[in-house]
Design a protein around this motif. Structure first.
Motif, PDB file in Angstrom:
ATOM      1  N   THR A 196      -2.815   0.313  -4.105  1.00 14.57           N
ATOM      2  CA  THR A 196      -1.729  -0.593  -4.477  1.00 14.57           C
ATOM      3  C   THR A 196      -1.319  -0.320  -5.917  1.00 14.57           C
ATOM      4  OG1 THR A 196      -2.437  -2.352  -2.968  1.00 14.57           O
ATOM      5  CG2 THR A 196      -1.073  -2.999  -4.843  1.00 14.57           C
ATOM      6  N   THR A 248       0.840  -1.188   0.000  1.00 18.17           N
ATOM      7  CA  THR A 248       0.000   0.000   0.000  1.00 18.17           C
ATOM      8  C   THR A 248       0.879   1.243   0.000  1.00 18.17           C
ATOM      9  OG1 THR A 248      -1.766  -1.149   1.186  1.00 18.17           O
ATOM     10  CG2 THR A 248      -1.811   1.264   1.223  1.00 18.17           C
ATOM     11  N   ASP A 303      -4.954   4.025   0.511  1.00 17.33           N
ATOM     12  CA  ASP A 303      -5.109   2.566   0.524  1.00 17.33           C
ATOM     13  C   ASP A 303      -4.960   1.996  -0.888  1.00 17.33           C
ATOM     14  OD1 ASP A 303      -5.476   0.156   1.878  1.00 17.33           O
ATOM     15  OD2 ASP A 303      -7.592   0.088   1.363  1.00 17.33           O
TER      16      ASP A 303
END
Length: 383
Positions: free
Chosen positions: A86, A28, A84
């Motif tokens: 990726t 993250t 949050d």
């Protein structure tokens, strides 16, 4: 029960080695250049989507930009930091769960992925230009237009699992390794560039500037499509040598000779029919303009870092066409995969290093600093 209420357990209908865990590991992005390896809930595919177990993901220079600066990633209408999110987008894997309406793929199928699904409803998407979706990044709250670009506007591949729309999937041949399949996106970007310039390369002269991953595979794609001669311009001897193995007929060291003069001489003074600039500097863009023939075509396949002063007058007066590309549009990954599956070139020549998922920070350092002559660095998320 709606799809949003469906659990991972209820989607499982797979052999034991393909069972889907309730949680997964994923990196993250926090502040710029701050990544944390976390455990999060494994995502659930919706209609026309599948869950992909990520078996290999390659690091792209654009990932480095996203992690350090943000753009071109756009999360919830803003920069991707502390959301949050990726990153990571050049991945392949195995289908382990399918949402409603999916009959194109079955559990256990190996797939490579395109980054962009687009919104499917704007003018650009409707014309096949989904990498230029006018609703880019609008997939949140009341702004949700359904746009998807994994690793840029939706969750990416530096994780163990990701959800992909079926439109983004490309079958992987049984005999192809995971690492090679992960490079299909890179080859697809090169393929897209040539597609936008016209695509008919047989017997045409092509120059590629910049022997990075995209440039090296651009050489391979051009040669596979019949271009002749194919020249590669660079400044690193080891990368030029790999370009020769991938099919370049002429290798030009930009440090020791005048690349424009060499290309002009090579083409009888006319200039090249096609030039693909994969370096994105002011110098290389101008070189591309001056080594291109009258009526020729230039693809700008790299993101310049800042404004560039270029000889636009020369381009206009000589009827030279300039094309900017984004990503791997018009099903280019599928077509690049076909060339790779047929053995037309060996993409693994650019794969230099492999790391496990937990070692992402070190893998990024190798890619950023070109440690040990790193070119394409690949992660194995299941390790």
């Amino acid at each position: 029960m709606t799809m949003n209420e469906t659990t991972i357990d209820e989607l499982k209908a797979a052999p034991s080695d393909l069972e889907v865990p309730g949680t997964m590991r994923a990196w993250t992005l926090g502040d710029p250049n701050e990544l944390k390896l976390e455990t999060r809930k494994t995502p659930t595919p919706g209609r026309s989507e599948v869950l992909v177990r990520i078996d290999a993901v390659a690091i792209c220079a654009t990932d480095l930009d996203v992690i350090s600066k943000g753009p071109p990633a756009l999360i919830n209408g803003g920069l991707p930091f502390n959301q949050d999110f990726t990153p990571g987008h050049e991945y392949m894997g195995t289908v382990v769960a399918a949402g409603p309406g999916v009959d194109e793929y079955t559990i256990g199928d190996r797939v490579a992925v395109e980054i962009h699904a687009g919104c499917g409803q704007c003018r650009r998407c409707r014309s096949g230009m989904y990498t230029s979706c006018t609703n880019y990044g609008r997939n949140y709250g009341e702004q949700d237009k359904g746009h998807r670009a994994n690793g840029f506007t939706t969750q990416g591949g530096f994780a163990q699992y990701a959800v992909n729309h079926v439109n983004t999937l490309v079958p992987v041949p049984d005999q192809m390794s995971d690492a090679e399949a992960a490079l299909a996106v890179t080859a697809g970007t090169s393929m897209y560039g040539f597609t936008e310039m016209g695509g008919l390369l047989a017997g045409e002269s092509v120059v590629v500037i910049g022997p990075g991953p995209i440039g090296l595979l651009a050489v391979a794609v051009a040669k596979a499509l019949g271009a002749s001669p194919v020249a590669l311009v660079g400044t690193r001897a080891n990368r030029l040598a790999i370009g020769g193995k991938l099919g370049a007929d002429v290798l030009i060291d930009g440090k020791s000779e005048d690349a424009v003069a060499r290309v002009r001489a090579l083409t009888g003074g006319i200039g090249a029919d096609y030039v693909m600039d994969c370096a994105g500097t002011e110098q290389t863009i101008n070189e591309a303009i001056h080594m291109c023939s009258r009526g020729g075509k230039i693809c700008l396949a790299a993101f310049p870092h800042g404004l560039a002063s270029i000889d636009l007058a020369h381009a206009v007066m000589n009827n030279i066409y300039l094309y900017g590309i984004r990503g791997e549009g018009k099903s280019a990954v599928r077509r690049a995969m076909a060339l790779m599956a047929a053995g037309r070139f060996d993409a693994t020549l650019i794969h230099t290093h492999t790391f496990n998922l937990a070692d992402l920070p070190e893998a990024l350092r190798y890619a950023r600093e070109r440690v040990d002559d790193a070119i394409k660095v690949v992660l194995r998320p299941q390790h």
